[in-house]
Motif scaffolding. Structure first.
Motif, PDB file in Angstrom:
ATOM      1  N   LEU A  48       0.816  -1.222   0.000  1.00 12.72           N
ATOM      2  CA  LEU A  48       0.000   0.000   0.000  1.00 12.72           C
ATOM      3  C   LEU A  48       0.848   1.270   0.000  1.00 12.72           C
ATOM      4  N   LEU A  49       2.038   1.191   0.567  1.00 14.24           N
ATOM      5  CA  LEU A  49       2.933   2.362   0.566  1.00 14.24           C
ATOM      6  C   LEU A  49       3.197   2.866  -0.845  1.00 14.24           C
ATOM      7  N   TYR A  50       3.234   1.932  -1.792  1.00 13.06           N
ATOM      8  CA  TYR A  50       3.604   2.301  -3.165  1.00 13.06           C
ATOM      9  C   TYR A  50       2.386   2.444  -4.067  1.00 13.06           C
ATOM     10  N   GLN A  51       1.195   2.353  -3.486  1.00 12.15           N
ATOM     11  CA  GLN A  51      -0.042   2.503  -4.271  1.00 12.15           C
ATOM     12  C   GLN A  51      -0.019   1.540  -5.462  1.00 12.15           C
ATOM     13  N   ALA A  52       0.387   0.310  -5.192  1.00  9.38           N
ATOM     14  CA  ALA A  52       0.534  -0.664  -6.284  1.00  9.38           C
ATOM     15  C   ALA A  52      -0.823  -1.088  -6.843  1.00  9.38           C
ATOM     16  N   ASP A  53      -0.885  -1.222  -8.172  1.00 12.51           N
ATOM     17  CA  ASP A  53      -2.094  -1.735  -8.823  1.00 12.51           C
ATOM     18  C   ASP A  53      -2.034  -3.261  -8.892  1.00 12.51           C
ATOM     19  N   ILE A  54      -0.835  -3.784  -9.141  1.00 14.13           N
ATOM     20  CA  ILE A  54      -0.675  -5.217  -9.396  1.00 14.13           C
ATOM     21  C   ILE A  54       0.400  -5.789  -8.474  1.00 14.13           C
ATOM     22  N   VAL A  55       0.117  -6.980  -7.917  1.00 13.43           N
ATOM     23  CA  VAL A  55       1.093  -7.646  -7.060  1.00 13.43           C
ATOM     24  C   VAL A  55       1.344  -9.048  -7.637  1.00 13.43           C
ATOM     25  N   PRO A  56       2.422  -9.221  -8.405  1.00 11.85           N
ATOM     26  CA  PRO A  56       2.687 -10.533  -8.997  1.00 11.85           C
ATOM     27  C   PRO A  56       3.295 -11.483  -7.970  1.00 11.85           C
ATOM     28  N   VAL A  57       2.582 -12.570  -7.685  1.00 11.17           N
ATOM     29  CA  VAL A  57       3.014 -13.527  -6.662  1.00 11.17           C
ATOM     30  C   VAL A  57       2.672 -14.956  -7.076  1.00 11.17           C
ATOM     31  N   GLY A  58       3.201 -15.913  -6.325  1.00 11.09           N
ATOM     32  CA  GLY A  58       2.774 -17.297  -6.458  1.00 11.09           C
ATOM     33  C   GLY A  58       1.466 -17.467  -5.686  1.00 11.09           C
ATOM     34  N   GLU A  59       0.854 -18.641  -5.892  1.00 14.44           N
ATOM     35  CA  GLU A  59      -0.487 -18.864  -5.333  1.00 14.44           C
ATOM     36  C   GLU A  59      -0.541 -18.725  -3.808  1.00 14.44           C
ATOM     37  N   ASP A  60       0.541 -19.146  -3.145  1.00 17.70           N
ATOM     38  CA  ASP A  60       0.505 -19.158  -1.677  1.00 17.70           C
ATOM     39  C   ASP A  60       0.392 -17.757  -1.069  1.00 17.70           C
TER      40      ASP A  60
END
Ligand code: TYM
Length: 339
Positions: free
Chosen positions: A146-158
Motif C-alpha cells: 500500500l505504501l507504493y499505491q501498487a495496482d498489481i502484485v505478482p506472486v505465487g499462489e501461496d
C-alpha cells in the motif's frame, strides 16, 4: 508530444512484489514470481524488495540473514530487474514499512489475521516460536504494497490470501477516511503458480526445505539440477500426461511449460512418445538453460560487494521518496499532528 508522454506515464500501472531472504531461493520462487519481474518494468512502473523484516518471523542467525539478503538482492537484478529503470531495495532500508505496518494493525481484525493459512502452517512447523511477528506478517506485507499505491502484485499462489487481506485493509481504511490507498490485485502466472517438490509432489517446493533432492535452487549447478530431476518421483504409469493421480508428472510438465512459456498441452504433445527417463532429462536440460544466465549474472554481481551496496542505497532512496508521501497522507488522515 509532452502531453503524450505525460498521458503514457499516467496510464502505466504500478507493480510491487517482494521475496523474503529465508533459505535459498528455489525454482518455485523463480517460476511462481521472479521470472516475470524483469519484464514488468518494460510496461509498468515496477518496485521490488527483499523483505528482510519478514525474515525474522522465523528463527534465523544474524550471519545467515546478512548473507541471504545480499544474495537475494543480487539475484533480483540477475533475473532481469533493472536497478536504473525499476526500483529495487531492501525493505528494512525504508523505515516507512515498519511505521505503516503499526498503523495498519489498527485496521486489521484479529479474526482476519487468525485465518491466514500460512500463519497456521508455520505455527504448526515451529510450535515453540509462534511469535507475534509471525501473526502480524500479512499486515507488514499489506504495508509493503500500500505504501507504493501498487495496482498489481505478482506472486505465487501461496501469497494470494495475503493480497486479499491487503485489499480488505485498504478498503476498510478508504471507507473509514477517504480514498487513500490504491486497492491492488494479486496476479499469478498461468503455469508455475505452485511448483511442487520433486521428491514429494504433494508438497510445495519451499526455500527452507533443506538441501534435499526435492528442491531445485536457482543457484544450483547444472550437474546438481540434472541429478535432482533424474531422481524426481513419477508414477507406475508410462504416459507423460497431466492428471489427478499423476502429481509428479503434472509437476514436471508444469515446470517444462513455465520454463518454455508454452501450454501444458503443448508440453504433453512434445513428449507423447517419450519414456519417463527421457522426459525427466529434457525437463532438467530446459531448466538448466533457463537458469544458466541468471547464475552467471549473479556471480558477476556478487564479485563486487561495494557496487551492490551502492545499488541498495540508490534503490532505498527512490523507494523512500514514494513511501514517505503515502505515509504522510495516512498520518494526516488519521489525525496525527504533523509539524
Ligand atoms: P516468499 O519469499 O515465500 O516467496 C517469494 C515468491 O515466490 C512465490 N513462491 C512460489 N511460487 C510457486 N511455487 C512455489 N513452490 C513457490 N514458493 C514461493 C511466492 O508466492 C512469492 O510470490 N510474504 C512474501 C514476501 C512479501 C511480499 C510482500 C510479496 C513480503 N511483502 C508484498 C508480495 C507483496 C513471501 O514470503 O514470499
Amino acid at each position: 508530444m509532452n502531453e503524450q508522454i505525460q498521458q503514457n506515464a499516467e496510464k502505466r500501472k504500478r507493480v510491487f512484489s517482494a521475496i523474503k531472504p529465508t533459505g535459498n531461493p528455489t525454482l518455485g520462487n523463480y517460476l511462481g514470481a521472479m521470472k516475470y519481474w524483469g519484464d514488468m518494468g518494460k510496461t509498468c512502473d515496477a518496485l521490488f524488495a527483499v523483505a528482510d523484516l519478514h525474515a525474522i518471523t522465523v528463527a534465523i542467525e544474524p550471519k545467515e540473514l546478512r548473507e541471504n539478503s545480499k544474495r537475494l538482492f543480487a539475484l533480483l537484478i540477475a533475473v532481469g530487474i533493472d536497478p536504473e529503470r525499476d526500483t529495487v531495495f531492501m525493505q528494512s532500508h525504508v523505515t516507512a514499512h515498519a511505521e505503516l505496518s503499526w498503523l495498519l494493525n489498527n485496521y486489521t481484525m484479529f479474526g482476519e489475521a487468525s485465518r491466514m493459512t500460512q500463519f497456521k502452517d508455520k505455527s504448526k512447523k515451529a510450535p515453540d516460536n509462534i511469535n507475534v511477528g509471525l501473526f502480524d506478517y500479512p499486515v507488514l506485507m499489506a504495508a509493503d504494497i500500500l505504501l507504493y499505491q501498487a495496482d498489481i502484485v505478482p506472486v505465487g499462489e501461496d501469497q494470494l490470501q495475503h493480497v486479499e487481506l491487503c485489499r480488505t485493509i485498504a478498503n476498510r481504511f478508504n471507507n473509514r477516511y477517504s480514498p487513500t490507498f490504491t486497492v491492488p490485485v494479486g496476479k499469478i502466472p498461468t503455469y508455475g503458480a505452485r511448483i511442487h517438490s520433486l521428491s514429494d509432489p504433494t508438497a510445495k517446493m519451499g526455500k527452507s526445505e533443506g538441501e534435499g533432492d526435492g528442491t531445485i535452487f536457482i543457484l544450483d549447478t547444472p550437474d546438481v539440477i540434472m541429478r535432482k530431476f533424474k531422481r524426481a518421483v513419477t508414477d507406475c504409469d508410462t504416459k507423460v500426461k497431466a492428471g489427478k493421480d499423476k502429481a509428479g508428472i503434472t509437476n514436471l510438465l508444469t515446470i517444462y511449460a513455465a520454463v518454455n512459456d508454452i501450454t501444458i498441452e503443448k508440453a504433453e504433445s512434445e513428449f507423447e512418445s517419450s519414456s519417463y527417463a527421457e522426459f525427466k532429462t529434457r525437463v532438467g536440460e530446459a531448466t538448466v538453460e533457463a537458469l544458466r544466465p541468471v547464475r552467471e549474472k549473479y556471480e558477476k554481481l556478487r564479485s563486487d560487494d561495494n557496487a551492490l551496496c551502492e545499488l541498495m542505497k540508490a534503490g532505498a532512496s527512490k523507494a523512500a521518496y514514494i513511501a514517505r508521501k503515502t505515509l504522510e497522507k495516512v498520518y494526516k488522515k488519521i489525525g496525527f499532528v504533523r509539524v
